[in-house]
Design an enzyme around this catalytic site. Structure first.
Site, PDB file in Angstrom:
ATOM      1  CG  HIS A   1      -1.792  -1.233   1.281  1.00 26.55           C
ATOM      2  ND1 HIS A   1      -2.854  -1.433   0.436  1.00 26.55           N
ATOM      3  CD2 HIS A   1      -1.712  -2.344   2.047  1.00 26.55           C
ATOM      4  CE1 HIS A   1      -3.415  -2.600   0.699  1.00 26.55           C
ATOM      5  NE2 HIS A   1      -2.731  -3.185   1.664  1.00 26.55           N
TER       6      HIS A   1
ATOM      7  NE  ARG B   1      20.571  -1.575  15.634  1.00 25.63           N
ATOM      8  CZ  ARG B   1      19.430  -1.548  16.303  1.00 25.63           C
ATOM      9  NH1 ARG B   1      19.042  -2.606  16.972  1.00 25.63           N
ATOM     10  NH2 ARG B   1      18.680  -0.466  16.315  1.00 25.63           N
TER      11      ARG B   1
END
Lengths: 202, 193
Positions: free
Chosen positions: B109, B188
């Site tokens: 979207h 990370r």
């Protein structure tokens, strides 16, 4: 075989012989044992009035032992167990919670490639076994929110809460609230706090 | 990353849902389990989904939009994952993807609020003849020998380098270097393997 089948089961299967379901405990479907390969005498034990709802999956290797205490509710969890995972009494484990005592893979990608080649040739899940496993211990009255991962070697103390979508490892002390990825300490849960809040309004 | 040519269609490959759609090519020895696997393939490309040799896919769902494609190499193991392509998802060989992982090459979207109202209307039962606003999309590439744990999310535009390790529950929003290890939300780098 028929005595080990589950009434109204949508999956065509049975509860394996080395699974102990205590009185009042409930398993929704034998599909949960599709990947159950434990050869231990007490491979899996569900305590009195414990339950395994929805698409719980007990993906257990030949040497694996899994047990829950009484009144513990497993609602569509995925267990990856090659050694030992134990859960206490009155625990609530939500949907898509993954509990693993082994990653079932080497951190070295060359070994992983050999493993995947072995599996592709044999289609035998034993190709994924033989990796380091460290037991997971979950105490009594622990609540684990949906989509959490509990990593190998984790210990969660009595009364703790793990927020939804957390990834937990190491030690979680009793009566603490942990959340996040990686999960961290948020606050202590004061015993009977809900009872006190309710009484304030009256 | 080399992918099997599409002409070895269904040679000793199997799917417990019967014959796969014409836009799906399964390499030799590949096994797909799960009735829902190909239900959401809309792509009209003749090779919308190409899976290599000797792969095992249990309970995997492919959602492939118009003009989009997914490629998977040889000897991959994927369990209970959902792969959503509006453009392109390319996965190499010897890749292991854990249960309940989601991989998407689009956000589905628009970001801007006004455009999202237009999109909500176009997606509604009243929106049959409306045109949906353009949505950002960026190809996902997962190179050979990558390990992805259960409950992970791999987002659009990400390239995961060869041999990388994606810890369980990670949300990967950026490229991952080859042979590195990432964890967390956002994922990370923790240490080189």
């Amino acid at each position: 075989m028929t005595s080990r089948s589950i009434p109204g089961d949508w999956h065509c299967g049975a509860i394996p012989e080395n699974v102990d379901i205590m009185p009042g405990a409930h398993v929704e479907t034998s599909y949960s044992f599709l990947l159950f390969r434990s050869r231990r005498a007490n491979g899996l034990r569900l305590g009195t009035n414990a339950s395994a709802y929805g698409r719980c999956m007990f993906d257990m290797g030949p040497e694996a032992c899994f047990s829950t205490g009484d009144y513990t509710l497993l609602n569509g969890i995925w267990l990856i167990c090659d050694n030992r995972v134990s859960i206490g009494d009155y625990c609530l484990l939500s949907w898509n919670v993954v509990i693993m005592d082994s990653y079932r893979a080497s951190k070295d990608c060359r070994n992983r490639r050999a493993m995947l080649r072995r599996f592709a040739d044999t289609r035998n899940p034993d190709a994924f076994s033989g990796h380091a496993a460290s037991p997971v211990t979950i105490g009594n009255n622990v609540w684990i929110g949906f989509d959490c991962c509990v990593l190998p070697g984790t210990t969660i103390g009595d009364g703790a809460i793990i927020g939804a979508r957390s990834v937990v490892s190491g030690q979680v002390p009793a009566n603490s609230l942990f959340a996040g990825n990686p999960a961290r300490f948020i606050r202590w849960i004061i015993p009977n706090e809900i009872k006190q809040e309710n009484s304030c309004g009256e | 990353m080399e992918h099997s040519a599409p002409h070895n269609k269904q040679m000793s490959a199997s799917w417990d849902g019967g014959t796969p759609p014409n836009t799906v090519y399964l390499g030799e020895g590949t096994v797909v389990n799960g009735q829902q696997a190909f239900k959401r393939i809309v792509s009209e490309l003749p090779d919308a989904l190409v899976i290599g040799k000797q792969c095992t896919l249990d309970g995997v769902q492919f959602s492939i939009g118009a003009g989009a494609k997914i490629r998977i190499g040889d000897c991959c193991c994927v369990t209970g994952a959902i792969l959503m392509a509006e453009m392109s998802i390319v996965i190499g060989c010897f890749v292991l993807i854990g249960w309940n992982t989601a991989i998407a090459d689009s956000d589905f979207h628009p970001i801007a609020p006004a455009e999202r109202i237009a999109d909500a209307m176009a997606c509604s039962p009243a929106g049959k003849h409306m045109v949906r606003p353009a949505v950002a999309r960026a190809a996902v590439v997962i190179e050979d020998d990558v390990w992805i744990g259960p409950n992970c999310t791999i987002l659009k535009g990400v390239r995961i380098g060869r041999g990388a390790w994606i810890g369980p529950g990670s949300v990967v929003t950026r490229d991952v270097a080859a042979e590195s290890q990432v964890w967390g939300n956002p994922a990370r780098e923790v240490e080189r393997i």
